[in-house]
Design a protein around this motif. Structure first.
Motif, PDB file in Angstrom:
ATOM      1  N   LEU A 183       0.764  -1.116  -0.147  1.00 43.47           N
ATOM      2  CA  LEU A 183       0.069   0.218  -0.037  1.00 43.47           C
ATOM      3  C   LEU A 183       0.930   1.267   0.200  1.00 43.47           C
ATOM      4  O   LEU A 183       0.627   2.182  -0.520  1.00 43.47           O
TER       5      LEU A 183
ATOM      6  N   TRP B 211       3.676   1.692  -1.084  1.00 38.81           N
ATOM      7  CA  TRP B 211       4.594   2.085  -2.548  1.00 38.81           C
ATOM      8  C   TRP B 211       3.739   1.751  -3.502  1.00 38.81           C
ATOM      9  O   TRP B 211       4.104   1.707  -4.906  1.00 38.81           O
ATOM     10  N   ARG B 212       2.223   1.549  -3.540  1.00 38.76           N
ATOM     11  CA  ARG B 212       1.248   1.505  -4.284  1.00 38.76           C
ATOM     12  C   ARG B 212       1.417   0.512  -5.254  1.00 38.76           C
ATOM     13  O   ARG B 212       1.378   0.519  -6.531  1.00 38.76           O
ATOM     14  N   THR B 213       1.971  -0.879  -4.887  1.00 40.30           N
ATOM     15  CA  THR B 213       2.407  -2.065  -5.933  1.00 40.30           C
ATOM     16  C   THR B 213       1.217  -2.718  -5.794  1.00 40.30           C
ATOM     17  O   THR B 213       1.065  -3.802  -6.554  1.00 40.30           O
ATOM     18  N   ARG B 214       0.250  -2.640  -5.021  1.00 41.90           N
ATOM     19  CA  ARG B 214      -1.003  -3.551  -4.842  1.00 41.90           C
ATOM     20  C   ARG B 214      -1.755  -3.161  -5.850  1.00 41.90           C
ATOM     21  O   ARG B 214      -2.260  -2.096  -5.897  1.00 41.90           O
TER      22      ARG B 214
ATOM     23  N   PRO C 274      -5.281  -2.588  -7.549  1.00 37.22           N
ATOM     24  CA  PRO C 274      -6.545  -1.891  -6.822  1.00 37.22           C
ATOM     25  C   PRO C 274      -7.594  -2.979  -7.094  1.00 37.22           C
ATOM     26  O   PRO C 274      -7.880  -3.833  -7.808  1.00 37.22           O
TER      27      PRO C 274
ATOM     28  N   THR D   9     -11.087   5.480  -2.625  1.00 37.02           N
ATOM     29  CA  THR D   9      -9.751   5.034  -3.038  1.00 37.02           C
ATOM     30  C   THR D   9      -9.036   5.157  -1.677  1.00 37.02           C
ATOM     31  O   THR D   9      -9.347   5.350  -0.642  1.00 37.02           O
ATOM     32  N   VAL D  10      -7.716   4.400  -1.741  1.00 35.06           N
ATOM     33  CA  VAL D  10      -6.828   4.368  -0.565  1.00 35.06           C
ATOM     34  C   VAL D  10      -6.454   5.782  -0.373  1.00 35.06           C
ATOM     35  O   VAL D  10      -6.399   6.407   0.901  1.00 35.06           O
ATOM     36  N   ASP D  11      -6.086   6.617  -1.315  1.00 35.95           N
ATOM     37  CA  ASP D  11      -5.779   7.952  -0.959  1.00 35.95           C
ATOM     38  C   ASP D  11      -6.956   8.951  -0.290  1.00 35.95           C
ATOM     39  O   ASP D  11      -6.710   9.633   0.714  1.00 35.95           O
TER      40      ASP D  11
ATOM     41  N   HIS E 189      -9.911  -1.774   0.670  1.00 37.36           N
ATOM     42  CA  HIS E 189      -8.921  -0.930   0.057  1.00 37.36           C
ATOM     43  C   HIS E 189      -7.497  -0.999   1.061  1.00 37.36           C
ATOM     44  O   HIS E 189      -6.588  -1.184   0.944  1.00 37.36           O
TER      45      HIS E 189
ATOM     46  N   LEU F 227       0.032   4.328   6.608  1.00 38.72           N
ATOM     47  CA  LEU F 227      -0.288   5.488   5.386  1.00 38.72           C
ATOM     48  C   LEU F 227      -0.418   6.828   5.644  1.00 38.72           C
ATOM     49  O   LEU F 227       0.037   7.641   4.846  1.00 38.72           O
TER      50      LEU F 227
ATOM     51  N   THR G  26       2.035   9.726   4.380  1.00 35.33           N
ATOM     52  CA  THR G  26       1.388  10.801   3.638  1.00 35.33           C
ATOM     53  C   THR G  26       1.653  12.213   4.047  1.00 35.33           C
ATOM     54  O   THR G  26       2.039  13.147   3.316  1.00 35.33           O
TER      55      THR G  26
END
Length: 263
Positions: free
Chosen positions: A17, A19-22, A24, A34-36, A73, A83, A87
């Motif tokens: 999560l 590194w956003r390699t997962r 969606p 969304t995660v964000d 998510h 996260l 952030t």
């Protein structure tokens, strides 16, 4: 005061999560969640109500969705906290002053940037980060901080130690500023008002013959601060002394010449 711990989530899922390699998730229902958005809502909740208010349920309420929608998510609160930290660390990744300004100015900029970050997000003081969230913004922040002292004659371990020293100092001194602001908000009384209400009674109760130094120094400080302490002044004084000490270390290196602006 609530204390949370970073790095408590599942390592594989947290890092994916961060590194956003997962990939969606695909599911029916709210496609705008969304995660964000979840992380931003969690940060806003912690900023306004404190870390004690943070829960998956409260974040879901803030987003007007069901709690289970969040778990599609973000697996849980541990991963969410990592996260959130990574952030807000993105707010401190701006480059320090130009090299011509010298290492001292660069390191001072790092300290002031971190001080401001804690004031924007006081809940950061309630998170123990001995096991930090190893996300891209934390790494970028570390890279930025290290650049402040790169090439001035320190070893790699000393560079890391200097950054740790400055970060620990900021963490300790900004707590007083945050607590003072929170006390004023919750009691409706400023530090100056509190001091004026208590000082006359303290003068009557305390025997200066028993506490001569506390009487003399305390009176001078109280008169100057109009409070029991001045966190901002403590930060300025302490930061200057820390930089002085680091300068002594740098100047005693073989081949060291000139001022810090030469480096």
């Amino acid at each position: 005061m609530t204390t949370e711990y970073s790095g408590t989530g599942d390592p594989a899922r947290s890092l994916a999560l961060l590194w956003r390699t997962r990939e969606p998730a695909t599911r029916r229902g709210r496609t705008d969640l969304t995660v964000d958005r979840i992380v931003r809502a969690a940060i806003e909740l912690a900023d306004t109500e404190g870390l004690a208010a943070l829960s998956m349920r409260r974040v879901a309420e803030r987003l007007s969705v069901g709690t289970m929608s969040l778990y599609t998510h973000v697996p849980g609160k541990g991963e969410l906290l990592d996260l959130m930290l990574d952030t807000v660390y993105a707010e401190t990744t701006e480059p320090p002053p130009a090299a011509a300004d010298g290492w001292r100015a660069r390191l001072e900029a790092v300290a002031r940037d971190n001080w401001a970050l804690y004031l924007r997000h006081p809940w950061l003081l309630q998170v123990a980060t001995t096991r930090p969230p190893l996300g891209p913004n934390l790494i970028a922040r570390y890279e930025r901080d290290l650049r402040a002292v790169d090439g001035i004659g320190l070893t790699d371990l000393e560079m890391d130690a200097v950054i740790t020293l400055v970060g620990g100092f900021v963490h300790g001194t900004v707590r007083g500023a945050v607590e003072a602001a929170q006390a004023a908000e919750r009691t409706g009384m400023t530090e100056e008002q509190w001091w004026r209400a208590h000082a006359p009674y303290l003068e009557k109760a305390m025997d200066p013959r028993r506490f001569p130094l506390a009487t003399r120094v305390g009176a001078a400080a109280g008169e100057e601060y109009q409070a029991a302490a001045d966190p901002a002044r403590a930060f300025e004084f302490g930061l200057a002394r820390i930089l002085d000490g680091i300068e002594v270390l740098v100047r005693h290196r073989p081949g060291a010449t000139g001022t810090d602006t030469d480096r």
